[in-house]
Each structure stands twice: as C-alpha cells, then as structure tokens.
Design a protein around this motif. Structure first.
Motif, PDB file in Angstrom:
ATOM      1  N   ARG A  75      34.998  48.212  45.171  1.00 47.36           N
ATOM      2  CA  ARG A  75      35.526  47.563  46.373  1.00 47.36           C
ATOM      3  C   ARG A  75      37.010  47.221  46.222  1.00 47.36           C
ATOM      4  NH1 ARG A  75      31.791  49.679  48.669  1.00 47.36           N
ATOM      5  NH2 ARG A  75      30.424  48.623  50.135  1.00 47.36           N
ATOM      6  N   TYR A  76      37.416  46.747  45.062  1.00 47.83           N
ATOM      7  CA  TYR A  76      38.842  46.477  44.854  1.00 47.83           C
ATOM      8  C   TYR A  76      39.661  47.756  45.002  1.00 47.83           C
ATOM      9  CZ  TYR A  76      38.413  41.623  43.303  1.00 47.83           C
ATOM     10  OH  TYR A  76      38.192  40.261  43.254  1.00 47.83           O
ATOM     11  N   ALA A  77      39.138  48.851  44.470  1.00 50.75           N
ATOM     12  CA  ALA A  77      39.848  50.125  44.579  1.00 50.75           C
ATOM     13  C   ALA A  77      40.034  50.529  46.033  1.00 50.75           C
ATOM     14  CB  ALA A  77      39.090  51.214  43.813  1.00 50.75           C
ATOM     15  N   ARG A  78      38.981  50.382  46.825  1.00 53.77           N
ATOM     16  CA  ARG A  78      39.084  50.763  48.232  1.00 53.77           C
ATOM     17  C   ARG A  78      40.051  49.847  48.989  1.00 53.77           C
ATOM     18  NH1 ARG A  78      33.066  52.620  50.299  1.00 53.77           N
ATOM     19  NH2 ARG A  78      32.131  53.018  48.263  1.00 53.77           N
ATOM     20  N   CYS A  79      40.106  48.582  48.590  1.00 56.58           N
ATOM     21  CA  CYS A  79      40.936  47.610  49.307  1.00 56.58           C
ATOM     22  C   CYS A  79      42.412  47.679  48.940  1.00 56.58           C
ATOM     23  CB  CYS A  79      40.407  46.196  49.063  1.00 56.58           C
ATOM     24  SG  CYS A  79      38.854  45.852  49.920  1.00 56.58           S
ATOM     25  N   GLU A  80      42.754  48.423  47.897  1.00 55.75           N
ATOM     26  CA  GLU A  80      44.165  48.530  47.536  1.00 55.75           C
ATOM     27  C   GLU A  80      45.008  49.122  48.663  1.00 55.75           C
ATOM     28  OE1 GLU A  80      44.731  50.552  43.858  1.00 55.75           O
ATOM     29  OE2 GLU A  80      43.907  48.926  42.659  1.00 55.75           O
ATOM     30  N   ILE A  81      44.384  49.895  49.544  1.00 59.06           N
ATOM     31  CA  ILE A  81      45.121  50.487  50.652  1.00 59.06           C
ATOM     32  C   ILE A  81      45.717  49.399  51.546  1.00 59.06           C
ATOM     33  CG2 ILE A  81      43.062  50.645  52.103  1.00 59.06           C
ATOM     34  CD1 ILE A  81      46.048  53.082  52.009  1.00 59.06           C
ATOM     35  N   VAL A  82      45.081  48.248  51.632  1.00 55.62           N
ATOM     36  CA  VAL A  82      45.606  47.128  52.416  1.00 55.62           C
ATOM     37  C   VAL A  82      46.976  46.710  51.881  1.00 55.62           C
ATOM     38  CG1 VAL A  82      45.255  44.676  52.930  1.00 55.62           C
ATOM     39  CG2 VAL A  82      43.344  46.280  53.132  1.00 55.62           C
ATOM     40  N   VAL A  83      47.085  46.629  50.571  1.00 53.72           N
ATOM     41  CA  VAL A  83      48.343  46.232  49.942  1.00 53.72           C
ATOM     42  C   VAL A  83      49.376  47.344  50.064  1.00 53.72           C
ATOM     43  CG1 VAL A  83      49.389  45.416  47.797  1.00 53.72           C
ATOM     44  CG2 VAL A  83      47.032  44.772  48.369  1.00 53.72           C
ATOM     45  N   GLN A  84      48.951  48.571  49.904  1.00 52.53           N
ATOM     46  CA  GLN A  84      49.868  49.698  50.040  1.00 52.53           C
ATOM     47  C   GLN A  84      50.478  49.754  51.439  1.00 52.53           C
ATOM     48  OE1 GLN A  84      47.838  53.285  48.841  1.00 52.53           O
ATOM     49  NE2 GLN A  84      47.068  52.353  46.966  1.00 52.53           N
ATOM     50  N   ARG A  85      49.640  49.558  52.455  1.00 51.11           N
ATOM     51  CA  ARG A  85      50.147  49.592  53.829  1.00 51.11           C
ATOM     52  C   ARG A  85      51.186  48.497  54.045  1.00 51.11           C
ATOM     53  NH1 ARG A  85      44.372  50.751  55.868  1.00 51.11           N
ATOM     54  NH2 ARG A  85      44.155  48.477  56.026  1.00 51.11           N
ATOM     55  N   ALA A  86      50.889  47.300  53.543  1.00 49.98           N
ATOM     56  CA  ALA A  86      51.813  46.180  53.719  1.00 49.98           C
ATOM     57  C   ALA A  86      53.132  46.440  53.010  1.00 49.98           C
ATOM     58  CB  ALA A  86      51.174  44.894  53.199  1.00 49.98           C
ATOM     59  N   ALA A  87      53.056  47.035  51.829  1.00 46.14           N
ATOM     60  CA  ALA A  87      54.294  47.336  51.087  1.00 46.14           C
ATOM     61  C   ALA A  87      55.108  48.407  51.807  1.00 46.14           C
ATOM     62  CB  ALA A  87      53.941  47.782  49.670  1.00 46.14           C
ATOM     63  N   ARG A  88      54.442  49.414  52.360  1.00 45.39           N
ATOM     64  CA  ARG A  88      55.163  50.462  53.090  1.00 45.39           C
ATOM     65  C   ARG A  88      55.835  49.910  54.350  1.00 45.39           C
ATOM     66  NH1 ARG A  88      50.766  53.969  51.425  1.00 45.39           N
ATOM     67  NH2 ARG A  88      49.643  53.522  53.365  1.00 45.39           N
TER      68      ARG A  88
END
Length: 214
Positions: free
Chosen positions: A127-140
């Motif tokens: 689940r943490y792996a799947r949720c990393e996209i949330v952080v990636q989107r915010a950083a982009r």
C-alpha cells in the motif's frame, strides 16, 4: 515482491470459500477460537485439504492478508496533496470502522501470529508503494520539495487515524481525516519531510520511480 500466481478453476473457488470462512470465524469467534477444523467446517471443505494447503491458522491468516494485495486499488487523484491525502484517510477510516470489523480483527491477529504479522507487513509495503504516486504528483506540481520522503509524509498523514481508532479505540471523528491530511500537507510544503541530497520524490529501494518499497 514478485507477482503471485493466482490459482484458477476449482482451486480458486475452494480458496475463496476457505478465506471467506477465515474472515467470518475470526470476526465471530476471535483469534483464540480460530482453528483449521472450524474453518474447514464453515467452508464446506475437507479438513485434510485445508491442512495440506495452509498448514495452520497462521497460514490461513497470511493468505487472507496476501489476497488483499490482488486488487487493483490506487489512491485517488483529486488534483491537490491535501485532497489526495484526505481521500486516503477517509478510506482508511471507513475500513477501520466497517462492520463486520475484519480489518481491525486482522490487525489484532497479527500480534498473535508471526506468519500473519509478516503478511500484514507485506500488505503495508504494497500500500505504501502504491501511495507514493500521491507524493510524486505533489512534487511535480511544485506543491512540496522534490526530495520529499514519501513514506514519512504518508505515515504522518495517516497515523492519526490508526492512533484514534486502533490505539485509543475512540469513536471516529468525521473531521479527523481532513484535518490530518491538511496538517501533513502543510508540513510537507514547509520541507518537514524533505531529504536533501536524495533522489527526487525520495523513492524507495525498488527504483527511481518509487514503485516498490522493500
């Protein structure tokens, strides 16, 4: 983590019957009364079949938890970090307060079974792996520093839900999912979870895109 092969046909049907029986027995009777024989009887499967495939209660619980990773769940994309984290928190609160309380029962069982504990850890990692996209989107988007540590941010955003509902066992606060999300997002934007000198988005050991945690 390598992809697990899903059994098909009759084997798949038996597995579904058995895992459903494990969930029901765990919720209705608790961990202490959970036995292979009780599961086999409820599932309508010969006890020898259950013993041969799952061996014991730990094996049954581990398979229930591993089966939860076979879904295609992905975190919502709301267009903002607070919104994404709030959506995640609302889903967590729903799962932790659902009836029958299978999620909380499985968490409790993981403290009684080493095999279940390892399976639950695999589930969290997934689940943490799947949720990393949330952080990636915010950083982009430039909402948070590029080197934000994804796991630290995700833990900060979601931990209040588990603390309230699992540790304190207090009634759910409908305001908490949004409040915890906003607080974590504000801290992230201020650099509280930044990892200077690391990879952008602070990916896990699985690769530069942070697609796996290990």
């Amino acid at each position: 983590m390598a992809a697990r092969r899903r059994p098909g046909g009759r084997t798949s049907r038996i597995r579904m019957q058995v895992l459903d029986a494990v969930r029901t027995e765990l919720v209705e009777s608790g961990y202490d009364a959970l036995t292979v024989d009780a599961v086999a009887a409820r599932a309508g499967v010969h006890r020898t079949t259950v013993y041969r495939r799952w061996r014991d209660v730990g094996g049954l619980l581990a398979d229930v938890l591993d089966a939860a990773s076979y879904d295609d769940w992905q975190p919502e994309d709301t267009g903002s970090l607070p919104g994404d984290l709030a959506a995640l928190n609302h889903q967590i609160q729903t799962a932790l307060t659902a009836q029958p309380p299978i999620t909380t029962a499985l968490i409790a069982a993981s403290f009684r079974s080493d095999e279940a504990a390892r399976a639950l850890q695999r589930f969290w990692e997934d689940r943490y792996a799947r949720c990393e996209i949330v952080v990636q989107r915010a950083a982009r988007r430039g909402d948070i520093p590029a080197h934000t540590n994804a796991r630290q941010l995700l833990i900060a955003a979601t931990a209040p839900l588990y603390h309230q509902l699992i540790l304190l066992r207090t009634p759910p606060d409908p305001r908490l999912p949004d409040h915890a999300a906003r607080s974590a997002a504000l801290a992230a934007s201020a650099g509280a979870f930044s990892n200077p000198g690391g990879f952008p988005f602070a990916p896990s050991a699985g690769g530069a895109n942070g697609t796996r945690l290990s």
